[in-house]
Write an enzyme that holds these catalytic residues in place. Sequence first.
Site, PDB file in Angstrom:
ATOM      1  CD  GLU A 289      -3.168  -6.486   4.798  1.00  0.00           C
ATOM      2  OE1 GLU A 289      -3.871  -5.468   4.947  1.00  0.00           O
ATOM      3  OE2 GLU A 289      -2.383  -6.627   3.837  1.00  0.00           O
TER       4      GLU A 289
ATOM      5  CB  CYS B  50      -0.971  -0.030   1.172  1.00  0.00           C
ATOM      6  SG  CYS B  50      -2.271   1.215   1.079  1.00  0.00           S
TER       7      CYS B  50
ATOM      8  CG  HIS C 201      -4.408  -3.797   2.081  1.00  0.00           C
ATOM      9  ND1 HIS C 201      -3.743  -3.387   3.217  1.00  0.00           N
ATOM     10  CD2 HIS C 201      -4.718  -2.663   1.403  1.00  0.00           C
ATOM     11  CE1 HIS C 201      -3.681  -2.061   3.240  1.00  0.00           C
ATOM     12  NE2 HIS C 201      -4.262  -1.602   2.150  1.00  0.00           N
TER      13      HIS C 201
END
EC number: 6.3.5.5
Length: 382
Positions: free
Chosen positions: A355, A269, A353
Site C-alpha cells: 500500500e 508486515c 508494504h
Amino acid sequence: MIKSALLVLEDGTQFHGRAIGATGSAVGEVVFNTSMTGYQEILTDPSYSRQIVTLTYPHIGNVGTNKADEESSQVHAQGLVIRDLPLIASNFRNTEDLSSYLKRHNIVAIADIDTRKLTRLLREKGAQNGCIIAGDSPDAKLALEKAKAFPGLNGMDLAKEVTTAETYRWTQGSWTLKDGLPEAKSEDDLPFHVVAYDFGAKRNILRMLVDRGCRLTVVPAQTSAEEVLKMNPDGIFLSNGPGDPAPCDYAITAIQKFLETDIPLFGICLGHQLLALASGAKTVKMKFGHHGGNHPVKDMDRNVVMITAQNHGFAVDEDSLPANLRVTHKSLFDGTLQGIHRTDKPAFSFQGHPEASPGPHDAAPLFDHFIELIEQYRQSAK
C-alpha cells in the site's frame, strides 16, 4: 524561545540539537528510515510504536501536515530525529507546520544533529535503545539511564496495545488529486466481505482493499476465530503492526483455525510474520531492520524486481519454513525473506508494504491476487 534537545543512545553516544516538538522525554528503539517524503504517514503508522524514528533525508517538514495524510488517529512514533526543519512549510494541502503538529500531539523531537553519523552508527552496531530529552537543560545522565532501562522490542506484544477497541466497518476508498478523500461507498457497491484484523492497520491498506470491491469489517487483534467465522467472510486480512510477532499467541491460534478452512488469507508486515508462525515457521530479530521507500525486492514467481516500502524489525527465518510454505519474494539488500505462499491453502503474505504510503506501488498487484483468491473461493462455494 529556542529550547535545547539531547539524544543519548544506550552505548553512551550523545547528539546535541534543537527541540522542535514537545518538552519532555521520549524513550524507545532508535531506527532510521530512508524515505525522502511521507514523514506524516510515518509518524502516524502504528508499526512505529515504541520507536524513535530518524529520517535520513536532510530536509523534513517542507510541505507541512494535513489531516488526509494520517495513517491512523494519532501519532504512534515515540519520537522524531531530523537534520533540518525548514523555516516555512509550503504546499497547497498544508494546514499545520510540522513543529506545531508535533507539539499538538505531545511528541518529543530533535533537529540540527548529524543524522548521517547516527545512521552509520545504527547500521554498524544495530538498532539501539535511546532517549530524547527536550527542555532548557537536558540531563545527559538521566537520558542514558532511561535509554538503558528500556527493555527493547524483543518479546514485546504491542499489537494488542495499538489495535482498535471496537469492531467497525470501513468503506472509504483512496485519495485522488482531483477529489481528495472520497465519501464512504455504499456496501451494496462492494461485493466482497473481508474481515480485517487490526494489529496496527494503516488506513491506506483499508482504502486499497475498498478500491478493489471489499467492504471491510475491522476487528480487534484478540478477536477469536469463532467470532470471525460467524461473520461469513469472503476473505480474511492480517494487518501490519508493531513489536515482536512471537508473543501474539492469540493471533497465531486464530490463524491456525482459519487455515483449517479454505477462506483466502492475506497478510502484510506483522500479518506476514504471523501467517508464517501459524504455519510452523520461526521469526528472528533483525540487526537494524528495514525502514524506507526504496527497498528492492525480487518477485521469484515473475522473475522481476520491485521497489518497495518497508517497515519491520523482525523477519521470517527462511531456514525454518515447513514444506507447505514456498518463497515468493526476497530482499535484494540482504536476502531476507519477503513473501510466502501456502501450497495447500489460499493463503499468502508479504513482508513489505504494497500500500506504500509513503513509497512506490510496485507491489500493489498483491491486492489483486487476494481478490482473485476470493473470487475463486466464492465460485467453489456455490
